[in-house]
Motif scaffolding. Structure first.
Motif, PDB file in Angstrom:
ATOM      1  N   ILE A 163      -5.392 -18.872 -25.979  1.00 15.47           N
ATOM      2  CA  ILE A 163      -4.209 -19.681 -26.267  1.00 15.47           C
ATOM      3  C   ILE A 163      -3.835 -19.517 -27.731  1.00 15.47           C
ATOM      4  O   ILE A 163      -4.687 -19.201 -28.584  1.00 15.47           O
ATOM      5  N   ILE A 164      -2.558 -19.731 -28.049  1.00 11.99           N
ATOM      6  CA  ILE A 164      -2.039 -19.585 -29.411  1.00 11.99           C
ATOM      7  C   ILE A 164      -1.586 -20.961 -29.902  1.00 11.99           C
ATOM      8  O   ILE A 164      -0.940 -21.707 -29.157  1.00 11.99           O
ATOM      9  N   HIS A 165      -1.918 -21.276 -31.143  1.00 10.89           N
ATOM     10  CA  HIS A 165      -1.579 -22.581 -31.716  1.00 10.89           C
ATOM     11  C   HIS A 165      -0.992 -22.328 -33.105  1.00 10.89           C
ATOM     12  O   HIS A 165      -1.665 -21.783 -33.985  1.00 10.89           O
ATOM     13  N   ALA A 166       0.268 -22.707 -33.321  1.00 14.98           N
ATOM     14  CA  ALA A 166       0.960 -22.446 -34.588  1.00 14.98           C
ATOM     15  C   ALA A 166       1.352 -23.757 -35.259  1.00 14.98           C
ATOM     16  O   ALA A 166       1.929 -24.646 -34.633  1.00 14.98           O
ATOM     17  N   HIS A 167       1.034 -23.860 -36.553  1.00 20.96           N
ATOM     18  CA  HIS A 167       1.295 -25.082 -37.320  1.00 20.96           C
ATOM     19  C   HIS A 167       2.546 -24.949 -38.188  1.00 20.96           C
ATOM     20  O   HIS A 167       2.607 -24.127 -39.107  1.00 20.96           O
ATOM     21  N   ASP A 168       3.543 -25.763 -37.915  1.00 22.07           N
ATOM     22  CA  ASP A 168       4.767 -25.877 -38.705  1.00 22.07           C
ATOM     23  C   ASP A 168       5.590 -24.588 -38.736  1.00 22.07           C
ATOM     24  O   ASP A 168       5.146 -23.515 -38.361  1.00 22.07           O
ATOM     25  N   SER A 198       1.251 -10.901 -25.879  1.00 22.68           N
ATOM     26  CA  SER A 198       0.006 -11.157 -25.136  1.00 22.68           C
ATOM     27  C   SER A 198       0.214 -11.842 -23.794  1.00 22.68           C
ATOM     28  O   SER A 198      -0.628 -11.737 -22.898  1.00 22.68           O
ATOM     29  N   GLY A 199       1.306 -12.589 -23.661  1.00 21.44           N
ATOM     30  CA  GLY A 199       1.514 -13.379 -22.451  1.00 21.44           C
ATOM     31  C   GLY A 199       0.699 -14.652 -22.417  1.00 21.44           C
ATOM     32  O   GLY A 199       0.687 -15.371 -21.416  1.00 21.44           O
ATOM     33  N   LYS A 200       0.038 -14.978 -23.543  1.00 24.18           N
ATOM     34  CA  LYS A 200      -0.781 -16.186 -23.611  1.00 24.18           C
ATOM     35  C   LYS A 200       0.087 -17.410 -23.924  1.00 24.18           C
ATOM     36  O   LYS A 200       1.134 -17.298 -24.573  1.00 24.18           O
ATOM     37  N   PRO A 201      -0.336 -18.609 -23.487  1.00 28.17           N
ATOM     38  CA  PRO A 201       0.445 -19.819 -23.770  1.00 28.17           C
ATOM     39  C   PRO A 201       0.487 -20.131 -25.266  1.00 28.17           C
ATOM     40  O   PRO A 201      -0.454 -19.838 -26.003  1.00 28.17           O
ATOM     41  N   LEU A 202       1.589 -20.748 -25.692  1.00 31.90           N
ATOM     42  CA  LEU A 202       1.803 -21.104 -27.097  1.00 31.90           C
ATOM     43  C   LEU A 202       1.961 -22.609 -27.262  1.00 31.90           C
ATOM     44  O   LEU A 202       2.751 -23.241 -26.562  1.00 31.90           O
ATOM     45  N   ILE A 203       1.204 -23.169 -28.202  1.00 33.33           N
ATOM     46  CA  ILE A 203       1.360 -24.559 -28.640  1.00 33.33           C
ATOM     47  C   ILE A 203       1.916 -24.532 -30.052  1.00 33.33           C
ATOM     48  O   ILE A 203       1.368 -23.850 -30.929  1.00 33.33           O
ATOM     49  N   VAL A 204       3.028 -25.236 -30.312  1.00 37.06           N
ATOM     50  CA  VAL A 204       3.484 -25.389 -31.687  1.00 37.06           C
ATOM     51  C   VAL A 204       3.246 -26.832 -32.116  1.00 37.06           C
ATOM     52  O   VAL A 204       3.488 -27.767 -31.363  1.00 37.06           O
ATOM     53  N   HIS A 205       2.730 -26.978 -33.326  1.00 34.73           N
ATOM     54  CA  HIS A 205       2.309 -28.272 -33.854  1.00 34.73           C
ATOM     55  C   HIS A 205       3.281 -28.682 -34.948  1.00 34.73           C
ATOM     56  O   HIS A 205       3.437 -27.991 -35.957  1.00 34.73           O
ATOM     57  N   MET A 239     -13.407 -21.557 -24.315  1.00 37.09           N
ATOM     58  CA  MET A 239     -11.989 -21.476 -24.662  1.00 37.09           C
ATOM     59  C   MET A 239     -11.843 -20.982 -26.103  1.00 37.09           C
ATOM     60  O   MET A 239     -12.482 -21.501 -27.017  1.00 37.09           O
ATOM     61  N   LYS A 240     -10.997 -19.979 -26.319  1.00 41.81           N
ATOM     62  CA  LYS A 240     -10.796 -19.408 -27.645  1.00 41.81           C
ATOM     63  C   LYS A 240      -9.337 -19.571 -28.067  1.00 41.81           C
ATOM     64  O   LYS A 240      -8.423 -19.230 -27.314  1.00 41.81           O
ATOM     65  N   VAL A 241      -9.126 -20.049 -29.286  1.00 42.99           N
ATOM     66  CA  VAL A 241      -7.781 -20.319 -29.794  1.00 42.99           C
ATOM     67  C   VAL A 241      -7.490 -19.433 -30.997  1.00 42.99           C
ATOM     68  O   VAL A 241      -8.307 -19.336 -31.920  1.00 42.99           O
ATOM     69  N   LEU A 242      -6.350 -18.782 -30.969  1.00 43.37           N
ATOM     70  CA  LEU A 242      -5.839 -18.069 -32.140  1.00 43.37           C
ATOM     71  C   LEU A 242      -4.863 -19.010 -32.834  1.00 43.37           C
ATOM     72  O   LEU A 242      -3.818 -19.351 -32.275  1.00 43.37           O
ATOM     73  N   MET A 243      -5.199 -19.447 -34.045  1.00 45.62           N
ATOM     74  CA  MET A 243      -4.434 -20.486 -34.728  1.00 45.62           C
ATOM     75  C   MET A 243      -3.784 -19.930 -35.988  1.00 45.62           C
ATOM     76  O   MET A 243      -4.443 -19.290 -36.811  1.00 45.62           O
ATOM     77  N   PHE A 244      -2.492 -20.165 -36.120  1.00 49.15           N
ATOM     78  CA  PHE A 244      -1.739 -19.724 -37.289  1.00 49.15           C
ATOM     79  C   PHE A 244      -1.451 -20.919 -38.195  1.00 49.15           C
ATOM     80  O   PHE A 244      -0.905 -21.930 -37.745  1.00 49.15           O
ATOM     81  N   GLY A 245      -1.771 -20.782 -39.478  1.00 46.67           N
ATOM     82  CA  GLY A 245      -1.487 -21.843 -40.444  1.00 46.67           C
ATOM     83  C   GLY A 245      -1.293 -21.273 -41.831  1.00 46.67           C
ATOM     84  O   GLY A 245      -1.884 -20.251 -42.179  1.00 46.67           O
ATOM     85  N   TRP A 246      -0.476 -21.923 -42.635  1.00 45.20           N
ATOM     86  CA  TRP A 246      -0.188 -21.438 -43.982  1.00 45.20           C
ATOM     87  C   TRP A 246      -1.186 -21.987 -45.004  1.00 45.20           C
ATOM     88  O   TRP A 246      -1.297 -21.482 -46.118  1.00 45.20           O
ATOM     89  N   GLU A 247      -1.904 -23.047 -44.625  1.00 45.30           N
ATOM     90  CA  GLU A 247      -2.873 -23.658 -45.543  1.00 45.30           C
ATOM     91  C   GLU A 247      -4.174 -23.976 -44.824  1.00 45.30           C
ATOM     92  O   GLU A 247      -4.174 -24.354 -43.645  1.00 45.30           O
TER      93      GLU A 247
END
Length: 426
Positions: A147-152, A166-173, A1-9
């Motif tokens: 999957i995509i994971h975005a923080h704040d 992408s059509g990939k699922p998104l998780i927002v944290h 499983m591979k996650v593309l994660m977005f974060g500012w810090e």
């Protein structure tokens, strides 16, 4: 499983608890065989040693014509935003109007256009947030992910745009909401971005049930869409408490955090004044910086407790460790705290804690001393009791440390992996 994660810090880019949490989360995911690519606005000027792949948004060539991208960023309904913004800062005191800058900062080579980012929380923050969102769609062509994971809120536009492309699922944290930062005096622009991210996510992860209730009641998100994953703490101390000598015989009571409305520094200083009327051999330390600092200094002078109340300014790294180790009591009087990792950190140095009822961490630390943030008399009474009773202090530490042994980033990573699976294979 591979996650593309977005974060500012991400360490060493840390302004508050967001970076610390992102590091722990990625570490926990790796331990559960989840691969992570973590996207920061920029890596410029910092050396990052990390087991996960770290990518700067200013390294990603844009896909498409730059003029088309300019039109697209305009569509995001850019409006003026009160005050300079940061992910956890208060929005109560507005010093100026921050205008959205419609000019993308672009570096061009013969083939590609690349956006410039500072990664800071300055006057161009909103521009950077929206520009960062445009980079999300280009990443689909350069990175493999499931999957995509975005923080704040800072990263929600990027997460949503990447999902759309992408059509990939998104998780927002959700680590904090605009209601935590600003009370009822919310910034509508930030609120709208938060709501936009939550509505477009396949799952919303809240750091506590306290935060989950805010998301349900203030953002109208279905409770079944929201999952709770508590934060943890790195239990490895950098050095032992007994190796750090205290220069004073006085007891030390510590407040460590942003000096903003959300963290309740004003209640801490009022309680300190009450305590000092009862006992003399105690000093109060306010470690941190923020927009309420001038008011706190003025109030300290007005109360005439300058010889017993001290400000350190913002601390980082080993100075934070030393401050914990020198303290006899840690107080977190937050007005609204989605989680709160600092009590965990204090306990690692055998420091008893008092925390507000309005905090997510109180869901885990059942043996902590808990008080309503506004009840300064009760807070003062608890401080006096703990400082005078060493057996009580040790009992609080012992019971709370047993509770935090059950809270690990590995478990948080496993919980997140299961959430990923629930939307990947739905």
């Amino acid at each position: 499983m591979k996650v593309l994660m977005f974060g500012w810090e991400f360490p060493p880019f840390i302004s508050g608890g967001l970076g610390t949490a992102c590091y722990g989360i990625t570490k926990g995911l790796l331990e559960n065989d989840v691969k992570v690519t973590f996207v920061l606005p920029t890596k410029k000027g910092k050396e990052i040693t990390s087991p996960v792949k770290i990518l700067g948004a200013d390294e990603v060539p844009l896909i498409g014509d730059i003029n088309e991208l300019m039109n697209r960023i305009d569509i995001i309904n850019a409006v003026s935003v009160p005050s300079s913004l940061s992910p956890y800062a208060t929005a109560v005191h507005y010093s100026e109007q921050l205008k959205f800058n419609h000019s993308l900062k672009v570096r061009k080579d013969p083939i590609n256009s690349i956006l410039d980012f500072t990664g800071d929380y300055g006057d161009d923050l909103l521009t950077e947030v929206m520009s960062y969102g445009l980079v999300g769609e280009s990443l689909y062509f350069y990175e493999e992910f499931d999957i995509i994971h975005a923080h704040d809120w800072l990263t929600y536009p990027a997460g949503v745009r990447t999902k759309q492309i992408s059509g990939k699922p998104l998780i927002v944290h959700v680590h904090a909401t605009e209601f935590d930062r600003s009370g009822n005096n919310i910034n509508e622009r930030v609120y709208n971005i938060e709501k936009y991210g939550m509505e477009n996510a396949d799952k919303v992860v809240a750091v506590s049930y306290y935060t989950k209730n805010i998301i349900i009641n203030h953002y109208g998100i279905d409770q079944d869409k929201i999952e709770v994953v508590h934060n943890a703490v790195n239990k490895k101390k950098q050095f032992e408490r007994y190796n750090i000598g205290k220069n004073l015989d006085d007891k030390i009571v510590l407040f460590l955090g942003r000096v903003t409305m959300q963290k309740g520094p004003d209640y801490f200083i009022e309680a300190a004044n009450l305590v000092l009327k009862e006992i003399e051999n105690v000093r109060f330390i306010m470690a941190g910086s923020g927009d309420l600092m001038p008011e706190m200094i003025s109030r300290m002078a007005e109360l005439k407790i300058a010889d017993r109340f001290h400000f350190t300014g913002f601390l980082r790294g080993l100075d934070v460790e030393r401050m914990y180790a020198m303290s006899d009591l840690y107080v977190m009087p937050s007005v609204s705290e989605p989680f709160g990792i600092t009590p965990f950190e204090a306990l690692l140095y055998d420091v008893p804690i008092i925390i507000s009822k309005q905090s997510g961490v109180s869901e885990i630390l059942k043996h902590a001393v808990v008080v309503d943030f506004w009840d300064i008399q009760k807070l003062a009474n608890y401080i006096i009791s703990i400082l005078k009773n060493e057996d009580l202090a040790q009992e609080i530490v012992r019971n709370c440390k047993e509770e935090i042994q059950q809270v690990e980033w590995h478990s948080a990573g496993n919980r997140l992996k299961n959430i990923y699976s629930s939307v990947l294979y739905y």
